[in-house]
Design a protein around this motif. Structure first.
Motif, PDB file in Angstrom:
ATOM      1  N   ILE A 168       0.851  -1.202   0.000  1.00 20.92           N
ATOM      2  CA  ILE A 168       0.000   0.000   0.000  1.00 20.92           C
ATOM      3  C   ILE A 168       0.878   1.241   0.000  1.00 20.92           C
ATOM      4  N   PRO A 169       0.757   2.083  -1.021  1.00 24.83           N
ATOM      5  CA  PRO A 169       1.537   3.325  -1.031  1.00 24.83           C
ATOM      6  C   PRO A 169       0.803   4.429  -0.267  1.00 24.83           C
ATOM      7  N   VAL A 170       1.536   5.235   0.478  1.00 30.95           N
ATOM      8  CA  VAL A 170       0.962   6.392   1.174  1.00 30.95           C
ATOM      9  C   VAL A 170       1.820   7.605   0.861  1.00 30.95           C
ATOM     10  N   THR A 171       1.133   8.710   0.631  1.00 30.78           N
ATOM     11  CA  THR A 171       1.850   9.937   0.250  1.00 30.78           C
ATOM     12  C   THR A 171       1.714  11.038   1.287  1.00 30.78           C
ATOM     13  N   SER A 172       0.971  10.788   2.349  1.00 28.30           N
ATOM     14  CA  SER A 172       0.788  11.827   3.357  1.00 28.30           C
ATOM     15  C   SER A 172       0.588  11.188   4.725  1.00 28.30           C
ATOM     16  N   GLU A 173       0.720  12.017   5.747  1.00 24.25           N
ATOM     17  CA  GLU A 173       0.546  11.547   7.116  1.00 24.25           C
ATOM     18  C   GLU A 173      -0.896  11.094   7.354  1.00 24.25           C
ATOM     19  N   GLU A 174      -1.834  11.790   6.714  1.00 25.93           N
ATOM     20  CA  GLU A 174      -3.246  11.446   6.875  1.00 25.93           C
ATOM     21  C   GLU A 174      -3.530  10.045   6.348  1.00 25.93           C
ATOM     22  N   PHE A 180       7.831  10.585   3.084  1.00 28.20           N
ATOM     23  CA  PHE A 180       6.769  10.293   2.127  1.00 28.20           C
ATOM     24  C   PHE A 180       7.263  10.615   0.729  1.00 28.20           C
ATOM     25  N   PRO A 181       6.823   9.880  -0.298  1.00 28.43           N
ATOM     26  CA  PRO A 181       5.929   8.711  -0.234  1.00 28.43           C
ATOM     27  C   PRO A 181       6.667   7.469   0.228  1.00 28.43           C
ATOM     28  N   LYS A 182       5.901   6.563   0.849  1.00 26.38           N
ATOM     29  CA  LYS A 182       6.460   5.298   1.305  1.00 26.38           C
ATOM     30  C   LYS A 182       5.379   4.231   1.205  1.00 26.38           C
ATOM     31  N   LYS A 197      -4.628   6.732   8.499  1.00 28.36           N
ATOM     32  CA  LYS A 197      -5.856   6.017   8.136  1.00 28.36           C
ATOM     33  C   LYS A 197      -5.605   4.516   8.069  1.00 28.36           C
ATOM     34  N   VAL A 198      -4.486   4.124   7.437  1.00 23.63           N
ATOM     35  CA  VAL A 198      -4.168   2.699   7.331  1.00 23.63           C
ATOM     36  C   VAL A 198      -3.874   2.114   8.710  1.00 23.63           C
TER      37      VAL A 198
END
Length: 772
Positions: A418-424, A445-447, A428-429
């Motif tokens: 799952i890629p995430v680009t922000s703290e939000e 980010f991204p990570k 959420k994940v």
């Protein structure tokens, strides 16, 4: 002279007028004297009139005096006689009074006697009037009791009166009339309650629902203790319902009156009782027969329950408001029969339900049904026992539903981290799935999370399943331990059967790729770690500590381990299948005499594929990657050995062996390169040791060493089986014979052929001695 005559004439006229007025005054009523006197005063001679009036008064006084003097002696005599008579009159009055008193005494005795007789007749008349009123108002059933009292208690006391004889003669007719009309009203009443039972039941169940809501909101304690307090209210509801749904003649029927009494005549009482009970049993059988499509909707079950509740509310009401028509034994017998049929019907129809929401709604409806009947004193424990059976069915329907949910989740997953680009997005994940990784948190980010989207989705669906199980356990009067045990057992089934099967189906797909399998292993690893959080989740909602005796443990760890092992095995199988596909491209010229200088193209491509594949295994646990690599090398070595020894290859040359040796060296080079970290120096090369020793034996033609050292623990060709060596040697011997037509004319060839025959003979000897 003339004046004097005129005066004289006027004087005479005045005197005559006055005389007339005086006569008129004497003869006229006093009320009419006013006009007469006014005529006096209208004239001018009222002075002379007054003189004449005085004169007339004196004359009358003299006449009265003369009259009195004349009658005085007679008056005195009369008074004397009157005084004599007074004594006699007193005696006469006393005699008359005594006669009147005697007559009054006689009248008083007659009145007393009449009152006594009337007091005897009055109750008879009152009872007869009451009887007429009861018949007029169509309260015929209590009229039978009135008729009984009238006939046996009151009429015998006044039987000598004619009106009583008329009453006695009418009593049989009245009794028959009452019985006929009462039976008619009873039939009408039975028809009415048959029509309105569902409405009565619906109202009673609504009342029970309202009572339960009040208990939950206000009391916040188990509802069992407060059931009986609403029974009076339920009776009021029943009366109201009867009034709103029944005709006047039915609602006023003596059957529902609290002062009802049955007739003393055994035959009449039994007729009413038997008829009522027979008809109600018929109605009960109709009520308890469920419609064939009852299982399709909740309304079908609700109508079925409404009719049953209405039926027994009526029976309970009649039990408490009448005497003799029904009794507790009859009610209990009827309820036992109804309970068994109801449970059987519910078992049958509930088994058709495949929607867990419908099963849950049915459970809530059964609980309300049981609570309503419990208000009226009916035992409902068997219904709650049956709910425990339906609970198992509910679990099965939940498992089927969640099988579809898991299938959709696994089918729609991209099997990529799952890629995430922000703290939000990161929070959420993490909020959906309990994951902590300090190293990942530090990365900018991204990570990417190591797992794919199906991990948080599956985790949350497991929690939703637990919530769904908890909903069914509400209002079943179960202890926290029983609820906890039920939830854990159902969750274990979800994990070990439903989720496990879903994962196995994905893993066993024909088109599953190595990348997907690798991701499944990673995902199941993280789901396995989350099992402790599921334990805590169940503990929080049931308040039962996992250390409690007999607490069921979750089998999630085993489930995810099994899935991971299956994925690992599938990776091994998939790799082997890919290797087999490459090997199918092998095209060796076993009869070539040319010496090659490079590995075969198919093998170069195969090694490149293996390198790229094992590069993807970096996220796998070390042992998994190492096992996959070792498995692939062993399978490749075994397949190459089979390729060399297969029966279709009947002949081969030394040049073909040289080319095959180049391919094996390419494999050994791959093994030495360390495609997967963690292997010791030559561990991976050992997969090709059998091929290496066999090829070295033939290429170097080192048979003397092999034969001399065979069986020794430190033998150079320890991994070469004499059967394998003989098979390969036979292929080369056939080649020497057929391809060297003039071999017998060359000494070297003859010597080599003799050597091959000698070696073959010695190999056969080794094989024979080994088998012996």
């Amino acid at each position: 002279m003339e004046r004097g005559k005129m005066a004289e004439a006027e004087s005479l006229e005045t005197a005559a007028e006055h005389e007339r007025i005086l006569r008129e005054i004497e003869s006229t009523d006093t009320a009419c004297i006013g006009p007469t006197l006014r005529s006096v005063y209208d004239g001018e001679e009222h002075g002379r009139f007054m003189e004449k009036l005085e004169t007339r008064i004196r004359n009358h006084d003299r006449e009265i005096e003369k009259m009195c003097n004349f009658h005085y002696q007679g008056f005195v005599d009369s008074i004397t006689e009157l005084l004599k008579v007074r004594g006699e009159a007193q005696k006469l009055k006393l005699v008359i009074a005594m006669e009147e008193l005697k007559q009054c005494r006689l009248q008083q005795r007659n009145i007393s006697a009449t009152v006594d007789k009337l007091m005897l007749c009055l109750p008879v008349l009152e009872m007869y009037s009451k009887l007429r009123d009861q018949m007029k108002t169509k309260r015929h059933y209590p009229a039978l009791k009135t008729l009984e009292h009238l006939e046996h208690t009151y009429l015998p006391q006044v039987s000598h009166y004619r009106f009583c004889k008329v009453m006695v003669d009418n009593i049989p007719k009245l009794r028959e009339e009452i019985k006929d009309v009462s039976m008619s009203d009873l039939k009408d009443f039975l028809e009415s309650i048959r029509k309105h039972s569902d409405k009565i039941g619906e109202t009673a169940m609504k009342q029970a629902q309202q009572q339960r809501n009040l208990d939950n909101i206000v009391l916040q304690q188990p509802r069992i203790g407060s059931k009986r307090k609403s029974k009076k209210d339920a009776y009021i509801i029943f009366d109201t319902e009867i009034e709103s749904t029944s005709p006047k003649s039915e609602q006023d029927s003596g059957i529902l009156d609290v002062e009802d009494e049955e007739d003393d005549e055994e035959g009449a009482r039994e007729t009413f009782e038997n008829y009522y009970r027979k008809q109600r049993r018929k109605q009960a059988r109709l009520v308890l027969q469920p419609p064939s499509n009852m299982h399709e909707t909740l309304d079908g079950y609700r109508k079925y329950f409404n009719q049953i509740v209405g039926f027994f509310v009526v029976e309970d009401h009649i039990l408490h408001t009448t005497q003799g028509l029904v009794n507790r034994a009859y009610i209990d017998e009827l309820w036992e029969m109804a309970l068994s049929k109801t449970i059987a019907a519910l078992r049958t129809h509930s088994s058709y339900c495949s929607d867990p929401n419908l099963v849950l709604d049915l459970k809530n409806l059964i609980v309300l049904f049981a609570d309503t009947l419990q208000v009226y004193g009916f035992p409902v424990n068997q219904l709650f026992d049956m709910l425990l059976e339906i609970r198992d069915q509910y679990s099965e329907t939940l498992l089927k539903k969640w099988a579809g949910i898991f299938r959709n989740i696994l089918d729609s997953d991209n099997y990529s981290p799952i890629p995430v680009t922000s703290e939000e997005m990161y929070k959420k994940v993490v909020g959906q799935f309990p994951f902590q990784d300090i190293e990942l948190e530090k990365q900018p980010f991204p990570k990417k999370f190591p797992f794919s989207e199906f991990v948080p989705k599956v985790y949350n669906q497991i929690k939703e399943f637990i919530y769904a199980c908890l909903k069914f356990s509400e209002d079943l009067h179960l202890s926290s331990t029983e609820i906890d045990d039920m939830i854990r057992k159902s969750t274990n089934l979800l994990l070990t059967r439903t989720l496990s099967n879903s994962l196995q189906n994905v893993i066993k797909r024909k088109n599953i790729g190595l990348t997907e399998l690798v991701q499944i292993i990673i995902n199941t690893t993280h789901l396995e770690k989350s099992c402790k959080y599921l334990e805590e989740f169940i503990t929080n909602i049931t308040n039962v500590l996992p250390e409690t005796v007999h607490t069921t443990k979750l089998y999630g760890t085993t489930t995810f381990k099994d899935a991971r092992h299956a994925a690992e095995e599938e990776i091994y199988t998939n790799l082997n299948q890919k290797i087999d596909q490459f090997l199918q491209l092998a095209d060796y010229d076993w009869m070539t005499g040319d010496l090659g200088n490079k590995a075969s193209d198919y093998l170069v491509d195969l090694i490149a594929f293996l390198r790229s594949t094992f590069a993807v295994f970096t996220h796998l646990p070390g042992k998994v990657a190492q096992t996959a690599c070792m498995s692939a090398c062993k399978h490749l070595a075994t397949s190459l050995m089979q390729l060399l020894l297969e029966a279709e290859v009947r002949q081969l040359t030394l040049g073909a062996l040289q080319q095959f040796n180049l391919d094996v060296r390419e494999c050994e080079q791959f093994a030495r390169s360390g495609p997967v970290p963690g292997f010791q120096e030559d561990t991976l090369q050992l997969a090709f040791i059998d091929l290496r020793q066999l090829l070295d034996l033939f290429i170097q033609w080192d048979w003397s060493t092999y034969l001399a050292d065979y069986g020794q623990p430190n033998c150079k060709y320890l991994r070469v089986n004499p059967v394998t060596a003989l098979t390969l040697l036979e292929k080369m011997k056939d080649t020497s014979r057929k391809n060297n037509m003039f071999a017998q004319f060359r000494k070297n060839e003859r010597d080599k052929q003799k050597l091959i025959d000698t070696v073959a003979k010695q190999l056969r000897g080794l094989i024979s001695s080994h088998h012996s």
